[in-house]
Design a protein around this motif. Structure first.
Motif, PDB file in Angstrom:
ATOM      1  N   GLU A  22       0.881  -1.166   0.000  1.00 47.64           N
ATOM      2  CA  GLU A  22       0.000   0.000   0.000  1.00 47.64           C
ATOM      3  C   GLU A  22       0.920   1.217   0.000  1.00 47.64           C
ATOM      4  O   GLU A  22       1.695   1.427   0.928  1.00 47.64           O
ATOM      5  CB  GLU A  22      -0.901  -0.027   1.244  1.00 47.64           C
ATOM      6  N   MET A  23       0.881   2.001  -1.063  1.00 45.57           N
ATOM      7  CA  MET A  23       1.906   3.011  -1.293  1.00 45.57           C
ATOM      8  C   MET A  23       1.848   4.188  -0.330  1.00 45.57           C
ATOM      9  O   MET A  23       2.858   4.835  -0.096  1.00 45.57           O
ATOM     10  CB  MET A  23       1.825   3.522  -2.737  1.00 45.57           C
ATOM     11  N   HIS A  24       0.697   4.481   0.252  1.00 47.09           N
ATOM     12  CA  HIS A  24       0.598   5.648   1.130  1.00 47.09           C
ATOM     13  C   HIS A  24       1.358   5.419   2.435  1.00 47.09           C
ATOM     14  O   HIS A  24       2.180   6.234   2.837  1.00 47.09           O
ATOM     15  CB  HIS A  24      -0.874   5.964   1.395  1.00 47.09           C
ATOM     16  N   SER A  25       1.092   4.305   3.095  1.00 49.58           N
ATOM     17  CA  SER A  25       1.759   4.014   4.374  1.00 49.58           C
ATOM     18  C   SER A  25       2.941   3.065   4.215  1.00 49.58           C
ATOM     19  O   SER A  25       3.735   2.923   5.115  1.00 49.58           O
ATOM     20  CB  SER A  25       0.760   3.391   5.349  1.00 49.58           C
ATOM     21  N   ARG A  26       3.017   2.379   3.064  1.00 57.43           N
ATOM     22  CA  ARG A  26       3.998   1.320   2.780  1.00 57.43           C
ATOM     23  C   ARG A  26       3.719   0.051   3.587  1.00 57.43           C
ATOM     24  O   ARG A  26       4.622  -0.724   3.879  1.00 57.43           O
ATOM     25  CB  ARG A  26       5.439   1.800   2.998  1.00 57.43           C
ATOM     26  N   PHE A  27       2.462  -0.162   3.932  1.00 60.26           N
ATOM     27  CA  PHE A  27       2.033  -1.422   4.543  1.00 60.26           C
ATOM     28  C   PHE A  27       2.216  -2.534   3.514  1.00 60.26           C
ATOM     29  O   PHE A  27       1.886  -2.372   2.343  1.00 60.26           O
ATOM     30  CB  PHE A  27       0.563  -1.318   4.944  1.00 60.26           C
ATOM     31  N   VAL A  28       2.781  -3.663   3.948  1.00 57.02           N
ATOM     32  CA  VAL A  28       3.008  -4.780   3.025  1.00 57.02           C
ATOM     33  C   VAL A  28       2.193  -5.986   3.469  1.00 57.02           C
ATOM     34  O   VAL A  28       1.984  -6.211   4.655  1.00 57.02           O
ATOM     35  CB  VAL A  28       4.507  -5.169   2.933  1.00 57.02           C
ATOM     36  N   ASP A  29       1.722  -6.734   2.497  1.00 55.94           N
ATOM     37  CA  ASP A  29       1.027  -7.982   2.783  1.00 55.94           C
ATOM     38  C   ASP A  29       1.584  -9.049   1.852  1.00 55.94           C
ATOM     39  O   ASP A  29       1.545  -8.894   0.631  1.00 55.94           O
ATOM     40  CB  ASP A  29      -0.480  -7.846   2.581  1.00 55.94           C
ATOM     41  N   GLY A  30       2.144 -10.089   2.434  1.00 54.58           N
ATOM     42  CA  GLY A  30       2.727 -11.167   1.644  1.00 54.58           C
ATOM     43  C   GLY A  30       1.962 -12.459   1.829  1.00 54.58           C
ATOM     44  O   GLY A  30       1.414 -12.729   2.905  1.00 54.58           O
ATOM     45  N   TYR A 151       1.181  -0.907  10.406  1.00 53.34           N
ATOM     46  CA  TYR A 151       0.027  -1.717  10.810  1.00 53.34           C
ATOM     47  C   TYR A 151      -1.067  -0.828  11.382  1.00 53.34           C
ATOM     48  O   TYR A 151      -2.236  -0.952  11.041  1.00 53.34           O
ATOM     49  CB  TYR A 151       0.478  -2.761  11.833  1.00 53.34           C
ATOM     50  N   GLN A 152      -0.672   0.109  12.248  1.00 51.36           N
ATOM     51  CA  GLN A 152      -1.643   0.991  12.888  1.00 51.36           C
ATOM     52  C   GLN A 152      -2.256   1.965  11.887  1.00 51.36           C
ATOM     53  O   GLN A 152      -3.435   2.304  11.986  1.00 51.36           O
ATOM     54  CB  GLN A 152      -0.956   1.762  14.013  1.00 51.36           C
ATOM     55  N   ALA A 153      -1.473   2.395  10.900  1.00 45.86           N
ATOM     56  CA  ALA A 153      -1.997   3.306   9.880  1.00 45.86           C
ATOM     57  C   ALA A 153      -3.101   2.645   9.065  1.00 45.86           C
ATOM     58  O   ALA A 153      -4.041   3.297   8.630  1.00 45.86           O
ATOM     59  CB  ALA A 153      -0.868   3.764   8.957  1.00 45.86           C
ATOM     60  N   ILE A 154      -3.001   1.335   8.867  1.00 45.82           N
ATOM     61  CA  ILE A 154      -4.000   0.616   8.084  1.00 45.82           C
ATOM     62  C   ILE A 154      -5.187   0.178   8.941  1.00 45.82           C
ATOM     63  O   ILE A 154      -6.342   0.356   8.572  1.00 45.82           O
ATOM     64  CB  ILE A 154      -3.357  -0.613   7.392  1.00 45.82           C
ATOM     65  N   THR A 155      -4.907  -0.391  10.114  1.00 47.90           N
ATOM     66  CA  THR A 155      -5.979  -0.981  10.918  1.00 47.90           C
ATOM     67  C   THR A 155      -6.602  -0.017  11.912  1.00 47.90           C
ATOM     68  O   THR A 155      -7.705  -0.257  12.400  1.00 47.90           O
ATOM     69  CB  THR A 155      -5.463  -2.201  11.702  1.00 47.90           C
ATOM     70  N   GLY A 156      -5.869   1.040  12.273  1.00 50.97           N
ATOM     71  CA  GLY A 156      -6.380   1.982  13.260  1.00 50.97           C
ATOM     72  C   GLY A 156      -6.160   1.547  14.692  1.00 50.97           C
ATOM     73  O   GLY A 156      -6.627   2.195  15.623  1.00 50.97           O
ATOM     74  N   ARG A 157      -5.442   0.460  14.910  1.00 45.42           N
ATOM     75  CA  ARG A 157      -5.162  -0.003  16.278  1.00 45.42           C
ATOM     76  C   ARG A 157      -3.713  -0.485  16.343  1.00 45.42           C
ATOM     77  O   ARG A 157      -3.157  -0.912  15.337  1.00 45.42           O
ATOM     78  CB  ARG A 157      -6.118  -1.117  16.688  1.00 45.42           C
ATOM     79  N   PRO A 158      -3.104  -0.426  17.517  1.00 43.33           N
ATOM     80  CA  PRO A 158      -1.714  -0.882  17.629  1.00 43.33           C
ATOM     81  C   PRO A 158      -1.614  -2.397  17.502  1.00 43.33           C
ATOM     82  O   PRO A 158      -2.557  -3.127  17.793  1.00 43.33           O
ATOM     83  CB  PRO A 158      -1.286  -0.414  19.025  1.00 43.33           C
ATOM     84  N   PHE A 159      -0.453  -2.855  17.064  1.00 44.39           N
ATOM     85  CA  PHE A 159      -0.222  -4.291  16.929  1.00 44.39           C
ATOM     86  C   PHE A 159      -0.047  -4.897  18.320  1.00 44.39           C
ATOM     87  O   PHE A 159       0.622  -4.311  19.174  1.00 44.39           O
ATOM     88  CB  PHE A 159       1.036  -4.538  16.091  1.00 44.39           C
ATOM     89  N   PRO A 160      -0.623  -6.071  18.597  1.00 44.38           N
ATOM     90  CA  PRO A 160      -0.449  -6.710  19.916  1.00 44.38           C
ATOM     91  C   PRO A 160       0.968  -7.288  20.048  1.00 44.38           C
ATOM     92  O   PRO A 160       1.250  -8.400  19.594  1.00 44.38           O
ATOM     93  CB  PRO A 160      -1.513  -7.810  19.929  1.00 44.38           C
ATOM     94  N   LEU A 161       1.865  -6.518  20.639  1.00 44.33           N
ATOM     95  CA  LEU A 161       3.275  -6.906  20.693  1.00 44.33           C
ATOM     96  C   LEU A 161       3.513  -8.193  21.481  1.00 44.33           C
ATOM     97  O   LEU A 161       4.515  -8.870  21.270  1.00 44.33           O
ATOM     98  CB  LEU A 161       4.115  -5.768  21.281  1.00 44.33           C
ATOM     99  N   GLN A 162       2.583  -8.555  22.376  1.00 39.90           N
ATOM    100  CA  GLN A 162       2.766  -9.791  23.136  1.00 39.90           C
ATOM    101  C   GLN A 162       2.689 -11.022  22.233  1.00 39.90           C
ATOM    102  O   GLN A 162       3.089 -12.115  22.628  1.00 39.90           O
ATOM    103  CB  GLN A 162       1.741  -9.896  24.272  1.00 39.90           C
ATOM    104  N   ALA A 163       2.208 -10.856  20.996  1.00 41.21           N
ATOM    105  CA  ALA A 163       2.119 -11.977  20.057  1.00 41.21           C
ATOM    106  C   ALA A 163       3.457 -12.263  19.384  1.00 41.21           C
ATOM    107  O   ALA A 163       3.629 -13.305  18.764  1.00 41.21           O
ATOM    108  CB  ALA A 163       1.061 -11.697  18.995  1.00 41.21           C
ATOM    109  N   LEU A 164       4.416 -11.336  19.500  1.00 43.84           N
ATOM    110  CA  LEU A 164       5.712 -11.522  18.840  1.00 43.84           C
ATOM    111  C   LEU A 164       6.642 -12.391  19.671  1.00 43.84           C
ATOM    112  O   LEU A 164       6.721 -12.239  20.886  1.00 43.84           O
ATOM    113  CB  LEU A 164       6.378 -10.164  18.595  1.00 43.84           C
ATOM    114  N   HIS A 165       7.325 -13.279  18.995  1.00 38.44           N
ATOM    115  CA  HIS A 165       8.347 -14.126  19.611  1.00 38.44           C
ATOM    116  C   HIS A 165       9.445 -14.329  18.590  1.00 38.44           C
ATOM    117  O   HIS A 165       9.292 -13.991  17.411  1.00 38.44           O
ATOM    118  CB  HIS A 165       7.763 -15.495  20.017  1.00 38.44           C
ATOM    119  N   VAL A 166      10.541 -14.922  19.016  1.00 35.19           N
ATOM    120  CA  VAL A 166      11.601 -15.269  18.071  1.00 35.19           C
ATOM    121  C   VAL A 166      11.064 -16.373  17.170  1.00 35.19           C
ATOM    122  O   VAL A 166      10.556 -17.393  17.659  1.00 35.19           O
ATOM    123  CB  VAL A 166      12.870 -15.735  18.818  1.00 35.19           C
ATOM    124  N   LEU A 167      11.167 -16.171  15.864  1.00 35.32           N
ATOM    125  CA  LEU A 167      10.628 -17.160  14.934  1.00 35.32           C
ATOM    126  C   LEU A 167      11.358 -18.485  15.062  1.00 35.32           C
ATOM    127  O   LEU A 167      12.582 -18.518  15.207  1.00 35.32           O
ATOM    128  CB  LEU A 167      10.722 -16.641  13.496  1.00 35.32           C
TER     129      LEU A 167
END
Length: 199
Positions: A22-30, A151-167
């Motif tokens: 998405e070119m405005h915010s540079r949000f990417v979806d793969g 993420y927040q620019a597209i969804t309007g809410r912050p990303f739930p950082l507790q969901a992140l872990h080392v892959l």
């Protein structure tokens, strides 16, 4: 844009990757795809449209792609008309006209290589690393509003950082079911591997 076929098929059957920016915010979806047939690419386009509609945002007016056969088919053009896109294609054999997505491919697959090498995971897990790399990129500041993430620019809410872990780190999964019918002594979890966040 799409990439592939890659050197090896992933554990979930993917051999190609598709990327929307998405070119405005540079949000990417793969998304990882088993092939480059129009139906596979359309499933990714539909996912993007549903994401934007779910969060109540207007879908972009223009969609710029390369001249790949999956983007120039009548089926794809019909889907663009249905979703209200003006479909533009870049000049054939001129990669500089798609320079934003080309830079993202280099960045994303650099992240994929690092995640696989540092974790010691098999190369066939590249599809999980690719999707997780997109999640990580969307946590960078938005181009349109540096005070919030992409993420927040597209969804309007912050990303739930507790969901992140080392892959690919070790984790445990809780066995579904009622404790009453499992007995008192059997373990209620199984060892596993963290392969990403759910959408």
């Amino acid at each position: 844009d799409t990439k592939g076929p890659l050197e090896c098929r992933s554990v979930d059957g993917a051999l190609h990757a598709s990327l929307f920016v998405e070119m405005h915010s540079r949000f990417v979806d793969g998304k990882c795809l088993p092939n480059l047939q129009t139906t596979s690419v359309l499933s990714h386009l539909k996912r993007i449209v549903l994401l934007f509609r779910k969060i109540g945002r207007d879908v972009a007016a223009r969609l710029r792609t390369d001249n790949g056969s999956s983007y120039t088919s009548e089926q794809f053009e019909e889907a663009c008309r249905l979703y209200g896109f003006v479909h533009e294609t870049t000049v054939p054999y001129r990669g500089q006209h798609a320079n934003v997505t080309e830079r993202y491919w280099r960045t994303l697959f650099g992240l994929v290589r690092c995640m696989i090498i540092l974790s010691g995971a098999p190369v066939t897990f590249w599809s999980f690393a690719f999707v997780y790399a997109c999640v990580c990129l969307n946590l960078k500041n938005s181009r349109s509003d540096p005070s919030q993430t992409r993420y927040q620019a597209i969804t309007g809410r912050p990303f739930p950082l507790q969901a992140l872990h080392v892959l690919f780190c070790d984790c445990t999964a809780i066995v579904p079911g009622s404790p009453d019918n499992m007995g008192s002594l059997p373990p209620r979890h199984v060892p596993g591997m963290f392969v990403g966040v759910s959408s």
